[in-house]
Design an enzyme around this catalytic site. Structure first.
Site, mmCIF file in Angstrom:
data_model
loop_
_atom_site.group_PDB
_atom_site.id
_atom_site.type_symbol
_atom_site.label_atom_id
_atom_site.label_comp_id
_atom_site.label_asym_id
_atom_site.label_seq_id
_atom_site.Cartn_x
_atom_site.Cartn_y
_atom_site.Cartn_z
ATOM 1 N N ASP A 277 -3.549 2.235 -5.602
ATOM 2 C CA ASP A 277 -1.932 2.180 -5.272
ATOM 3 C C ASP A 277 -1.839 1.100 -4.229
ATOM 4 O OD1 ASP A 277 -3.854 3.349 -3.150
ATOM 5 O OD2 ASP A 277 -2.331 4.150 -2.500
ATOM 6 N N GLU A 278 -2.517 0.040 -4.712
ATOM 7 C CA GLU A 278 -2.439 -0.610 -2.767
ATOM 8 C C GLU A 278 -2.596 -2.620 -3.691
ATOM 9 O OE1 GLU A 278 -5.718 -1.538 0.277
ATOM 10 O OE2 GLU A 278 -6.494 0.428 -1.291
ATOM 11 N N ASP B 246 0.571 -1.098 -0.054
ATOM 12 C CA ASP B 246 0.155 0.316 0.040
ATOM 13 C C ASP B 246 0.779 1.688 -0.089
ATOM 14 O OD1 ASP B 246 -1.922 1.865 0.386
ATOM 15 O OD2 ASP B 246 -2.542 0.997 2.680
#
Ligand SMILES: [Mg+2]
Length: 409
Positions: A107-108, A9
């Site tokens: 983003d993860e 993350d």
């Protein structure tokens, strides 16, 4: 064999990218989101950096509230294209150590690195190397959780943010997650949480202590059994690269609460077009259309409708979206925000499959592709759907400039 799952993350992703691009922002509170307009702004915070979080500013907070808490912060408009480019490069790094990468958002991601261990070292070694490569190539930090399941890895990545690395050894799952807030339990919505609270539950450890029988009595076999397992750190779900994206949506906050239903519908139409174009870009089509409506005062409703065939075009997203809007609407109230999401990209859902199999495509796709091509060459305004949508055509271009786009879901 025990699995090794990583949850990666990025830390305050949008804000971190902005700080990297603009060194003057460093060490300042940075809020990426809508224009605060001196506290009168609408829309919400997309991401706040850690300095801004000290003021209690967080994602999805109204931008006016963020401004009230910290008027001196740097307020930055989101640059989606830039973030997507950075994201693409980061995902290339993640995919270099396993094919089993399941993106959760821009983003993860989850990674199953079980099969990579022989070649690349154990989970912690792979996690360290990923963090290092992301830092070297992008000057950004990621937090990583390493565990035997998705659920525990996800909880672990959050424990030492930013720039964290938390390794939960096999057998240590239950102990690690026991002190965490019960709100972190997957599958527990507001109503379920209220019931858990009535049972005296505050932490995940409290859920585990209730025992299976009590949980099943309260929540039924499926959900109760699942809570029992999760609370003890047991989660057998596989990392699924194909089911990566679960939904694609856009929403829009008006500059002022809007009474005019024509304006609301024109905005919804534009969002349907944007969602359709994005779906086709990602070669997705979904069975569910969801409309979100936020009234003045921030009360929010969502309504969804299943579609017989997967949809990825305005022609098929707009009619159900419009009907949902009209059904949910309370004409006496002004509208603050409207949004539309397409989800339900099952394995059998149309386009992804048909592209590979050369089979039938969703109706309208070819027309839509042609429109995408035109739109790319001449700009969106050059392309109208006059024949299909005569009632909205005249004013469609007016609605585009108001307010601020918000985060993609
Ligand atoms: Mg993040």
């Amino acid at each position: 064999m025990l699995r090794t799952i990583l949850h990666v993350d990025m830390d305050a992703f949008f804000a971190a990218v902005e700080e990297r691009e603009t060194p003057a922002l460093r060490e300042r509170p940075v809020v990426v989101g809508a224009d605060p307009k001196g506290g009168r702004g609408r829309g919400v915070v997309a991401t706040a950096n850690y300095e801004a979080r000290r003021y209690g500013i967080g994602s999805a907070m109204p931008i006016s509230e963020a401004y009230r808490r910290c008027p001196g912060a740097a307020y930055v408009r989101p640059r989606g294209k830039l973030y997507r480019e950075v994201s693409r490069r980061i995902f290339a790094i993640l995919r270099s150590c396993t094919d089993l990468v399941e993106p959760l958002s821009i983003d993860e991601a989850f990674l199953d690195v079980t099969a990579s261990r022989r070649l690349l070292g154990d989970g912690p070694a792979i996690a360290r190397s990923l963090k290092e490569r992301i830092r070297e190539s992008e000057s950004l930090t990621a937090s990583v959780g390493v565990a035997t399941s998705k659920f525990v890895a996800k909880l672990a990545s959050d424990l030492e943010k930013p720039d964290g690395l938390v390794i939960v050894p096999a057998g240590g799952e239950r102990e690690t997650i026991a002190p965490l807030d019960v709100r972190r339990l997957w599958g527990a919505g507001p109503r379920t949480l209220a019931r858990l609270e009535r049972l005296g539950v505050a932490t995940i450890g409290d859920v585990a202590a209730l025992g299976r029988e009590a949980l099943v009595r309260e929540f039924g076999e499926a959900l109760g059994g699942r809570f029992h397992e999760l609370s003890r750190g047991i989660d057998a779900r596989p990392v699924c690269p194909d089911r990566a994206r679960k939904s694609l949506g856009k929403e829009f906050t008006f500059d002022r609460d809007v009474a005019d239903r024509g304006q609301v519908e024109r905005t919804l139409l534009r969002l349907c077009e944007e969602v359709g174009a994005a779906l086709r870009r990602e070669k997705l089509a979904g069975h569910t259309v969801t409309v979100k409506l936020r009234w003045e005062g921030f009360e929010t409703v969502t309504r969804q409708a299943a579609q017989a065939r997967p949809v990825d075009t305005t022609e098929h997203i707009w009619p159900p979206a419009r009907d949902l809007l009209r059904a949910a609407d309370q004409p006496a109230r002004r509208v603050r925000l409207v949004g539309v999401t397409v989800s339900g990209f099952g394995a059998a859902s149309g386009r992804q499959l048909s592209l590979f199999e050369g089979g039938e495509r969703t109706p309208g796709s070819r027309v839509a592709d042609a429109i995408d091509t035109l739109a790319e060459r001449f700009g969106k305004r050059a392309v109208t759907r006059a024949a299909l949508l005569p009632d909205v055509r005249r004013e469609a271009s007016h609605s585009a400039g108001h307010g601020r786009p918000e985060a993609e879901s």
